[in-house]
Write an enzyme that holds these catalytic residues in place. Sequence first.
Site, PDB file in Angstrom:
ATOM      1  N   HIS A 142      -1.975   1.970 -18.112  1.00  0.00           N
ATOM      2  CA  HIS A 142      -2.367   0.808 -17.318  1.00  0.00           C
ATOM      3  C   HIS A 142      -3.623   0.168 -17.901  1.00  0.00           C
ATOM      4  O   HIS A 142      -3.877  -1.025 -17.708  1.00  0.00           O
ATOM      5  CB  HIS A 142      -2.653   1.198 -15.857  1.00  0.00           C
ATOM      6  CG  HIS A 142      -1.447   1.655 -15.106  1.00  0.00           C
ATOM      7  ND1 HIS A 142      -0.972   2.945 -15.169  1.00  0.00           N
ATOM      8  CD2 HIS A 142      -0.613   0.995 -14.260  1.00  0.00           C
ATOM      9  CE1 HIS A 142       0.092   3.068 -14.403  1.00  0.00           C
ATOM     10  NE2 HIS A 142       0.331   1.898 -13.837  1.00  0.00           N
ATOM     11  N   ASP A 156       8.577  -0.599 -18.388  1.00  0.00           N
ATOM     12  CA  ASP A 156       7.516  -0.411 -17.412  1.00  0.00           C
ATOM     13  C   ASP A 156       6.869  -1.778 -17.205  1.00  0.00           C
ATOM     14  O   ASP A 156       7.179  -2.742 -17.925  1.00  0.00           O
ATOM     15  CB  ASP A 156       6.500   0.614 -17.924  1.00  0.00           C
ATOM     16  CG  ASP A 156       5.742   1.311 -16.798  1.00  0.00           C
ATOM     17  OD1 ASP A 156       5.741   0.789 -15.665  1.00  0.00           O
ATOM     18  OD2 ASP A 156       5.137   2.371 -17.054  1.00  0.00           O
TER      19      ASP A 156
END
Length: 603
Positions: free
Chosen positions: A228, A302
């Site tokens: 992230h 993702d």
Amino acid sequence: MGIRRSVALWMIGSLVLSLFSFPVFAAQSDRTSDPVSLLKQMSLEEKVGQMMMVGFYGSEPNADITRLIREAHAGGVILFAYSQNVVNPVQTAHLTNGLQSLAQETRLGVPLLISTDQEGGVVARLTTGATEWAGNMALGATRKAAYAYQAAKMTGEELRAVGINMNLAPDLDVNVNPANPVIGVRSYGENPQLVADMGAAAIHGYQENVIATGKHFPGHGDTNVDSHLGLPVINKSREELEKVELVPFKRAIAEGIDAIMTAHIHVPALDNTPDLPATLSRPILTGLLRQELGYRGLIITDSMTMAGVANYFGGVPKAAVKAVQAGADIILLTPALKTDEQIEVYQAVLEAARKGEIPVEQIDQSVLRILKVKAKYGLFEHRFVDPADIPDHVATEQHQRTSMKIARSSITLVKNENNLLPLHLKPDQKLGIISQFSLIDRVRSYHAATTEIYHSQVNPSDADIQAAVEMAKTQDVLLVGTYNATANPQQVKLVKALQQLHKPMVVIAFRNPYDIEAFPDVPAYLTAYGFRSVSLQAAVETVFGDNQPKGRLPITIPGLYPYGHGLRYDWNDTDATSDQLSTSQMDANGSKEDRLQELDSSK
């Protein structure tokens, strides 16, 4: 009977039973179409739209999601709790019905894939009013594939009842790196075969109701960077990857998983292009996953807003084009991108297809896969749900009973000097609790003379620590809850300050089980693998001896405790069904769970 043979027999039985057990939800007169003929009717704009899974803020359909479905022809929507999409089951059902109505009103009326991340444990979007589960590493600690199947089946039933038809689970990462900042307890453990066995059971459980999605290919378990926030690099040889990371994904493919999610990680042994995430790598997605491993299901990225991919190759629109060129079928976007920005991503992929930078044949293959999976799960006929049916499927007594049993079976007693546990306190002895998660209501049912300091910050301040120490000075016994202490120095400082008081002390790790590395000389240490209500309750019951600790470490605590370690109390376990699933816990279809034998103790 070996685990592989038992699973094979269970699969045969499951195939027969599934003919009679696929859930029936609110039916409606709706357009139905054969995927092949439907594909032929689609414009290029509609085809590319099917490859977009978009996100938005709001608890009901609004202008943003309406634009994405109508202007970008979005074929999928992802729901989050932080964006207020998922508040409670009834609200979620009304939202998903509204979204499907928007899709039904489009030219071809193709139903939506509606997804969320309901892994269980620390990653769960639908929690209020739904069954809470202990999570994957807790399941790994039980060593029971039957539990993984049950948890997934019941989770899938609850999701489908509220109109969510795709779960971005199970996590198939092998957590071999204790410093992994993003996986940890989301993994079943560090043993590739354990992860493969538990993952296989979960896949079959989910896919009785919803699309399962194995993640994060080719394996996010040996990273020390959160994708992230940056781009992790896996510096392993192909041979090493074959022995660890790829094992659960090969098994998932053999078991017929319908979707696999990519990882934003750089793996030079598979593609040495500098700074190239697997999500954008054709050698990895098409060469390895499609051609070598023979995978035929959906490939979904993702989130394309994560720094591990968004910060490379010119931003999200260009990265999305590169992901499709690599072989991705679905581009996953989130509300982190504004609606206009998500439409820009759609337009970038559309323009690349128009220019021939993405072959139309490849687009057609991706869209056909998407349409086939929508047909497989009956979305053309049963896209809507009836909120009135929710009590029959969500947070039922059976689901909550099963969840509690799994949590109790997962609690692992790692250390117990001088048999400090279970606690047997005299009425006048004072028990002090210091924890990020409040335990006092549960503890007081066992011992009235209890005081708690509850700190909501992961890293308590120095003032918080001093207040905890002052309280602890007046107590006879201490119960301390930690949460990833090895990555949070103020937690370690707190525990060590409390140790200086030389009081009997029990530490419970409420997330990753490695916390004891930072304070190896604590007298007693339990790991609960999560902070959901069932894990808190099971941990307290274990502290006071109402629950026998049955869990075994699904990971190694470096330098301290080996994989498989787990202590029990020195008394007979009176739960005659502790290692078996009782007939009262079987569903009306019989005993698919019976066909899943307990994993071999050597695992």
